[in-house]
Design an enzyme around this catalytic site. Structure first.
Site, short mmCIF file in Angstrom:
data_model
loop_
_atom_site.label_atom_id
_atom_site.label_comp_id
_atom_site.label_asym_id
_atom_site.label_seq_id
_atom_site.Cartn_x
_atom_site.Cartn_y
_atom_site.Cartn_z
N LYS A 8 0.82 -1.22 0.00
CA LYS A 8 0.00 0.00 0.00
C LYS A 8 0.85 1.27 0.00
CE LYS A 8 -3.93 -2.28 2.22
NZ LYS A 8 -3.32 -3.58 2.57
O1 LIG Z 1 -9.31 -3.22 1.59
C1 LIG Z 1 -8.42 -3.99 2.00
C2 LIG Z 1 -7.14 -3.98 1.48
C3 LIG Z 1 -6.23 -4.91 1.93
N1 LIG Z 1 -6.56 -5.81 2.88
C4 LIG Z 1 -5.52 -6.78 3.30
O2 LIG Z 1 -5.95 -8.11 2.96
C5 LIG Z 1 -5.64 -9.01 4.03
C6 LIG Z 1 -6.93 -9.56 4.60
O3 LIG Z 1 -6.64 -10.60 5.52
P1 LIG Z 1 -7.82 -11.58 6.09
O4 LIG Z 1 -7.10 -12.40 7.11
O5 LIG Z 1 -8.32 -12.39 4.93
O6 LIG Z 1 -8.85 -10.69 6.68
C7 LIG Z 1 -4.81 -8.22 5.03
O7 LIG Z 1 -3.45 -8.36 4.68
C8 LIG Z 1 -5.24 -6.78 4.79
O8 LIG Z 1 -4.24 -5.85 5.11
C9 LIG Z 1 -7.83 -5.83 3.38
O9 LIG Z 1 -8.19 -6.63 4.24
N2 LIG Z 1 -8.73 -4.92 2.92
#
Ligand SMILES: O=c1ccn([C@@H]2O[C@H](COP(=O)(O)O)[C@@H](O)[C@H]2O)c(=O)[nH]1
Length: 271
Positions: free
Chosen positions: A95
Site C-alpha cells: 500500500k
Molecule cells: O481493503 C483492503 C485492502 C487490503 N486488505 C488486506 O488483505 C488481508 C486480509 O486478511 P484476512 O485475514 O483475509 O482478513 C490483510 O493483509 C489486509 O491488510 C484488506 O483486508 N482490505
C-alpha cells in the site's frame, strides 16, 4: 507477457483465489511457532511449500514481516524470491504512495524486475492524488508488472474518504474511471487493477475497469461467495478473491493448507 495476460492465464490454470501470507502473532501461536523471526521464517517457508505453483496469486502482507525489523524484511525478500516464477503470481501488499519522485523510488524497489524485492504486482494508495501514482504505472508497464490501487476498501472506515464526492464522481468512482482509461485498449485485460472489498455492501460504482479486481475481506472479515456474486455480476471473471486467515487457519500442515485453498476455489468457481 503483461501482468494482465499473466493474471488471466494463472486464473484459468489454478482458479481465481489469492492467498495472503499474514503471519499474525496469533497464527504463529496456533501453528506452534514462536513469535520471533525464526517463527516468521518457518511460517513463510511452510506457506511457500504449500502455495508456490499451486494457486494463482500469493499476497504477502509486508506489515507482518516489517514488525521484526530488518531480519523480517530479509525473510520477506526471500519469500518473494521463492514464490516468483513458480506459476503463482506474487502480489506484495505494501500500500505505497508518496510524492512523485519518492513514488518513483518505491516503484523501482518493488516493480523493477532487477530489484531484490521485485514482485509481480503491488498495492498502492491513491490518497496523494491519482496522478502521483504515475511512476508506479510507468515502471510496471516497463517490467510487465501490475499495480492494484485502493478504491473501495474492506474496512468500515473506508467510506468516509472513498464515498466523498469530488465533482460529479465519488473519490472511489474517480479512481475506477482513471483505471478504466489506463486499461482501455488492453486484451485480455489490463495490468492496472483496483482493490474492492467483499464487505462493502453495495458497490454503486462502475467496476468495469477492464483490469483485475483484487477482493479482500473474503473469509475472516465476513465477505462470502454470495457477496462476490452480487457485487461483481458481469465483471466476475476479473475478480481475484483474496483470503489470508480463512486459509492460514488450516495450517501448519501443508496438505491441509492446499486443501483449504482448493475448497475456496471450488466454492468460487461453483458460483
Ligand atoms: O481493503 C483492503 C485492502 C487490503 N486488505 C488486506 O488483505 C488481508 C486480509 O486478511 P484476512 O485475514 O483475509 O482478513 C490483510 O493483509 C489486509 O491488510 C484488506 O483486508 N482490505
Amino acid at each position: 507477457m503483461s501482468f494482465g495476460s499473466r493474471a488471466r492465464a494463472a486464473m484459468a490454470a489454478y482458479g481465481p483465489a489469492c492467498v495472503g501470507i499474514d503471519p499474525h502473532s496469533s497464527l504463529l501461536a496456533e501453528w506452534g511457532l514462536p513469535d520471533d523471526v525464526e517463527g516468521l521464517d518457518r511460517f513463510a517457508t511452510i506457506c511457500v511449500e504449500a502455495f508456490a505453483g499451486k494457486v494463482a496469486f500469493v499476497k504477502p502482507q509486508s506489515a507482518f514481516f516489517e514488525r521484526f525489523g530488518a531480519r523480517g524484511v530479509v525473510v520477506l525478500e526471500r519469500t518473494i524470491q521463492d514464490l516468483r516464477h513458480t506459476g503463482s503470481l506474487v502480489v506484495l501488499d505494501v500500500k505505497r504512495g508518496d510524492i512523485g519522485s519518492t513514488a518513483a523510488a518505491y516503484a523501482d524497489a518493488y516493480l523493477d524486475e532487477d530489484a531484490p524485492m521485485a514482485a509481480d504486482a503491488i498495492t498502492v494508495n491513491p490518497f496523494l492524488g491519482f496522478g502521483s501514482l504515475q511512476p508506479f504505472f510507468d515502471v510496471a508497464a516497463k517490467n510487465d508488472a501490475g499495480v492494484f490501487v485502493l478504491a473501495l476498501t474492506s474496512n468500515k472506515e473506508g467510506p468516509e474518504v472513498q464515498h466523498a464526492v469530488n465533482g460529479d464522481r465519488t473519490v472511489a468512482g474517480d479512481v475506477l474511471a482513471q483505471l478504466a482509461a489506463l486499461n482501455a485498449d488492453a486484451f485480455p485485460m489490463g495490468s492496472f487493477g483496483a482493490v474492492v472489498g467483499a464487505t462493502i455492501g453495495d458497490a454503486a460504482e462502475d467496476l468495469a475497469i477492464n483490469g483485475p479486481l483484487l477482493v479482500p475481506g473474503f473469509g475472516a472479515q465476513g465477505g462470502t461467495v454470495d457477496d462476490i456474486r452480487r457485487l461483481f455480476g458481469s465483471v466476475i471473471d476479473n475478480v481475484i478473491p483474496s483470503t489470508s486467515r480463512g486459509v492460514l487457519s488450516a495450517g501448519p500442515d501443508v496438505q491441509a493448507l492446499r486443501d483449504s485453498v482448493a475448497r475456496v476455489n471450488a466454492e468460487l468457481v461453483g458460483s
